[in-house]
Motif scaffolding. Structure first.
Motif, PDB file in Angstrom:
ATOM      1  N   ALA A 139      47.577  44.190  32.675  1.00 45.41           N
ATOM      2  CA  ALA A 139      46.790  45.358  33.063  1.00 45.41           C
ATOM      3  C   ALA A 139      45.326  45.176  32.678  1.00 45.41           C
ATOM      4  N   GLY A 140      45.086  44.619  31.504  1.00 43.55           N
ATOM      5  CA  GLY A 140      43.721  44.398  31.056  1.00 43.55           C
ATOM      6  C   GLY A 140      42.990  43.410  31.942  1.00 43.55           C
ATOM      7  N   ILE A 141      43.678  42.340  32.333  1.00 46.63           N
ATOM      8  CA  ILE A 141      43.075  41.332  33.215  1.00 46.63           C
ATOM      9  C   ILE A 141      42.748  41.938  34.571  1.00 46.63           C
ATOM     10  N   LEU A 142      43.670  42.733  35.112  1.00 45.62           N
ATOM     11  CA  LEU A 142      43.441  43.374  36.410  1.00 45.62           C
ATOM     12  C   LEU A 142      42.263  44.344  36.345  1.00 45.62           C
ATOM     13  N   LEU A 143      42.112  45.034  35.209  1.00 45.66           N
ATOM     14  CA  LEU A 143      40.974  45.941  35.056  1.00 45.66           C
ATOM     15  C   LEU A 143      39.663  45.154  35.033  1.00 45.66           C
TER      16      LEU A 143
END
Length: 221
Positions: A139-143
């Motif tokens: 999720a952090g990478i996608l953000l």
């Protein structure tokens, strides 16, 4: 060249400042107040140097849109850096020029070979310098990717929309607009705020050096 170096050095340091700020300050509250404060400082600077903050409705609408994309992208990054190491976050954000190239090609612009090569070599250089480590959530990478895409969209759009003639006034309106849009969401977390001294200092750094100097240099360029 001064503006370019300001972007290279100052904005490179903001990733660490963001990580420290969000340790004890909710992301949306930190980023919204950051840009409102920085925008207000810029407005005072514009008036002090004899300029005006009066702009046309079209230019104001453009500033609101760019403010939602550029400062909005920064808000997404504030959330992302809670779950992504600084080195990896900076590498992903360094993909902004790649996204800009993709969007310009989609608009059927012709880009020279040196431009394409320069963007590719630059991204490879950042990868070597950042030396990203693991520990990031999906999720952090996608953000981070979403933040890069939003920033590139804002950058491409700002060169095509009717903007204020004074780039400093445009910067001020963009930051204030983006901050005001995010502020209501940030205020929902006021009750749980207990900022540390390091987070407060990081926030002050982001307002003064990161936004007033770094963001202004970027929009001027």
């Amino acid at each position: 060249w001064t503006a370019l170096w300001a972007v290279y050095i100052i904005w490179g340091s903001t990733y660490l400042a963001i990580a420290i700020a969000v340790e004890t300050i909710p992301p949306l509250l930190a980023v919204s107040t950051r840009f409102i404060a920085a925008g207000a400082i810029m407005a005072v600077f514009v008036v002090h140097r004899g300029g005006t903050m009066r702009i046309s409705r079209q230019a104001f609408g453009s500033c609101v849109l760019i403010g939602c994309l550029l400062p909005g992208a920064n808000a997404v990054l504030f959330y992302a850096e809670r779950n992504v190491p600084t080195g990896l976050a900076s590498l992903i954000i360094a993909s902004v020029p790649l996204w800009v190239v993709v969007q310009r090609l989609a608009l059927r612009e012709r880009l020279s070979v040196p431009v394409m090569a320069g963007v590719g070599i630059g991204f490879a250089g950042v990868a070597i310098l950042a030396q990203p480590s693991g520990g990031a959530t999906t999720a952090g990478i996608l953000l981070c990717v979403l933040s890069a895409v939003m920033w590139s969209l804002g950058s491409v759009a700002s060169a095509r929309l009717p903007m204020p003639a004074d780039s400093f006034a445009a910067t001020s309106w963009e930051m204030v607009a983006g901050g005001v849009v995010m502020l209501p969401f940030g205020l929902t977390s006021v009750g749980s705020v207990s900022p540390s001294s390091s987070s407060i200092l990081a926030w002050v750094y982001l307002v003064t050096i990161g936004s007033v100097v770094g963001y202004t240099a970027y929009t001027w360029l």
